[in-house]
Motif scaffolding. Sequence first.
Motif, PDB file in Angstrom:
ATOM      1  N   UNK A   1       0.853  -1.169   0.000  1.00 28.33           N
ATOM      2  CA  UNK A   1       0.000   0.000   0.000  1.00 28.33           C
ATOM      3  C   UNK A   1       0.900   1.233   0.000  1.00 28.33           C
ATOM      4  N   UNK A   2       0.592   2.167  -0.861  1.00 28.17           N
ATOM      5  CA  UNK A   2       1.349   3.414  -0.951  1.00 28.17           C
ATOM      6  C   UNK A   2       0.557   4.549  -0.302  1.00 28.17           C
ATOM      7  N   UNK A   3       1.275   5.549   0.185  1.00 30.84           N
ATOM      8  CA  UNK A   3       0.632   6.673   0.864  1.00 30.84           C
ATOM      9  C   UNK A   3      -0.408   7.383   0.010  1.00 30.84           C
ATOM     10  N   UNK A   4      -0.231   7.369  -1.327  1.00 35.01           N
ATOM     11  CA  UNK A   4      -1.190   8.083  -2.181  1.00 35.01           C
ATOM     12  C   UNK A   4      -2.322   7.188  -2.690  1.00 35.01           C
ATOM     13  N   UNK A   5      -2.356   5.911  -2.283  1.00 34.66           N
ATOM     14  CA  UNK A   5      -3.486   5.024  -2.599  1.00 34.66           C
ATOM     15  C   UNK A   5      -4.685   5.405  -1.739  1.00 34.66           C
ATOM     16  N   UNK A   6      -5.865   5.041  -2.207  1.00 32.89           N
ATOM     17  CA  UNK A   6      -7.071   5.273  -1.420  1.00 32.89           C
ATOM     18  C   UNK A   6      -7.019   4.415  -0.159  1.00 32.89           C
ATOM     19  N   UNK A   7      -7.382   4.990   0.983  1.00 35.89           N
ATOM     20  CA  UNK A   7      -7.324   4.259   2.246  1.00 35.89           C
ATOM     21  C   UNK A   7      -8.352   3.128   2.239  1.00 35.89           C
ATOM     22  N   UNK A   8      -7.970   1.940   2.715  1.00 36.59           N
ATOM     23  CA  UNK A   8      -8.901   0.811   2.749  1.00 36.59           C
ATOM     24  C   UNK A   8     -10.152   1.067   3.586  1.00 36.59           C
ATOM     25  N   UNK A   9     -10.095   1.990   4.554  1.00 38.67           N
ATOM     26  CA  UNK A   9     -11.254   2.229   5.416  1.00 38.67           C
ATOM     27  C   UNK A   9     -12.342   3.027   4.714  1.00 38.67           C
ATOM     28  N   UNK A  10     -12.059   3.457   3.478  1.00 37.62           N
ATOM     29  CA  UNK A  10     -13.025   4.176   2.632  1.00 37.62           C
ATOM     30  C   UNK A  10     -13.448   5.528   3.198  1.00 37.62           C
ATOM     31  N   UNK A  11     -12.540   6.180   3.916  1.00 39.92           N
ATOM     32  CA  UNK A  11     -12.828   7.515   4.446  1.00 39.92           C
ATOM     33  C   UNK A  11     -12.887   8.555   3.341  1.00 39.92           C
ATOM     34  N   UNK A  12     -12.291   8.238   2.193  1.00 41.11           N
ATOM     35  CA  UNK A  12     -12.191   9.204   1.108  1.00 41.11           C
ATOM     36  C   UNK A  12     -10.811   9.843   1.044  1.00 41.11           C
ATOM     37  N   UNK A  13     -10.012   9.654   2.091  1.00 42.25           N
ATOM     38  CA  UNK A  13      -8.653  10.190   2.126  1.00 42.25           C
ATOM     39  C   UNK A  13      -7.674   9.162   1.576  1.00 42.25           C
ATOM     40  N   UNK A  14      -6.463   9.620   1.327  1.00 44.13           N
ATOM     41  CA  UNK A  14      -5.409   8.700   0.929  1.00 44.13           C
ATOM     42  C   UNK A  14      -4.931   7.930   2.159  1.00 44.13           C
ATOM     43  N   UNK A  15      -4.299   6.802   1.919  1.00 43.39           N
ATOM     44  CA  UNK A  15      -3.783   5.980   3.002  1.00 43.39           C
ATOM     45  C   UNK A  15      -2.817   6.774   3.883  1.00 43.39           C
ATOM     46  N   UNK A  16      -1.925   7.530   3.285  1.00 47.17           N
ATOM     47  CA  UNK A  16      -0.945   8.298   4.045  1.00 47.17           C
ATOM     48  C   UNK A  16      -1.566   9.379   4.912  1.00 47.17           C
ATOM     49  N   UNK A  17      -2.673   9.966   4.459  1.00 46.03           N
ATOM     50  CA  UNK A  17      -3.349  11.024   5.215  1.00 46.03           C
ATOM     51  C   UNK A  17      -4.364  10.455   6.197  1.00 46.03           C
ATOM     52  N   UNK A  18      -4.620   9.163   6.101  1.00 49.12           N
ATOM     53  CA  UNK A  18      -5.648   8.541   6.945  1.00 49.12           C
ATOM     54  C   UNK A  18      -4.986   7.488   7.835  1.00 49.12           C
ATOM     55  N   UNK A  19      -5.280   6.242   7.626  1.00 47.60           N
ATOM     56  CA  UNK A  19      -4.812   5.169   8.504  1.00 47.60           C
ATOM     57  C   UNK A  19      -3.313   4.916   8.439  1.00 47.60           C
ATOM     58  N   UNK A  20      -2.687   5.228   7.323  1.00 49.15           N
ATOM     59  CA  UNK A  20      -1.250   5.017   7.190  1.00 49.15           C
ATOM     60  C   UNK A  20      -0.440   5.771   8.223  1.00 49.15           C
ATOM     61  N   UNK A  21      -0.889   6.949   8.604  1.00 42.23           N
ATOM     62  CA  UNK A  21      -0.149   7.731   9.616  1.00 42.23           C
ATOM     63  C   UNK A  21      -0.225   7.075  10.987  1.00 42.23           C
ATOM     64  N   UNK A  22      -1.327   6.357  11.260  1.00 42.59           N
ATOM     65  CA  UNK A  22      -1.422   5.615  12.523  1.00 42.59           C
ATOM     66  C   UNK A  22      -0.566   4.363  12.462  1.00 42.59           C
ATOM     67  N   UNK A  23      -0.595   3.660  11.333  1.00 39.92           N
ATOM     68  CA  UNK A  23       0.194   2.437  11.188  1.00 39.92           C
ATOM     69  C   UNK A  23       1.688   2.725  11.303  1.00 39.92           C
ATOM     70  N   UNK A  24       2.129   3.861  10.778  1.00 42.19           N
ATOM     71  CA  UNK A  24       3.557   4.202  10.813  1.00 42.19           C
ATOM     72  C   UNK A  24       4.005   4.730  12.172  1.00 42.19           C
ATOM     73  N   UNK A  25       3.054   5.096  13.029  1.00 36.21           N
ATOM     74  CA  UNK A  25       3.392   5.671  14.326  1.00 36.21           C
ATOM     75  C   UNK A  25       3.533   7.172  14.299  1.00 36.21           C
ATOM     76  N   UNK A  26       3.271   7.812  13.147  1.00 37.40           N
ATOM     77  CA  UNK A  26       3.376   9.270  13.050  1.00 37.40           C
ATOM     78  C   UNK A  26       2.291   9.973  13.855  1.00 37.40           C
TER      79      UNK A  26
END
Length: 133
Positions: A1-26
């Motif tokens: 999964x890349x940061x600019x892909x659509x987030x799997x949770x379907x929030x409408x945000x990108x993965x990096x701006x949504x769940x990806x930031x939690x997964x990375x610990x940011x």
Amino acid sequence: MHDDDRCPCLSGDTYGACCGRYHSGAATAPTAEALMRARYSAFAVGDEAYLLATWAPRTRPDTAGLGDEQWRRLDVHRTERGGPFDTTGVVEFTAFYRHPATGARGSLHETSRFVREGGRWYYVDGAREVGDR
């Protein structure tokens, strides 16, 4: 999964701006619903470490139980409490999946309980119903 892909949770945000930031610990999930969405996304991307780290220590299993399901859609039905100033929360949702080997579809309906300890939200447990369609 890349940061600019659509987030799997379907929030409408990108993965990096949504769940990806939690997964990375940011960042840490500010609400019970945000944590539930991040945990769903962790199942979708296979991030067992995140699932275990966000499970309340008193109910945490040895493994997160990742299967081979392909998680397709998340519908959040309701939340109770679980805000930034609460210490407990409940999120009811349905997650839809497909088995890659057979193509069979199914769903998981769960009412999850969350607790906020030390400023962080944790998954405690959930009442589940699994169905095939």
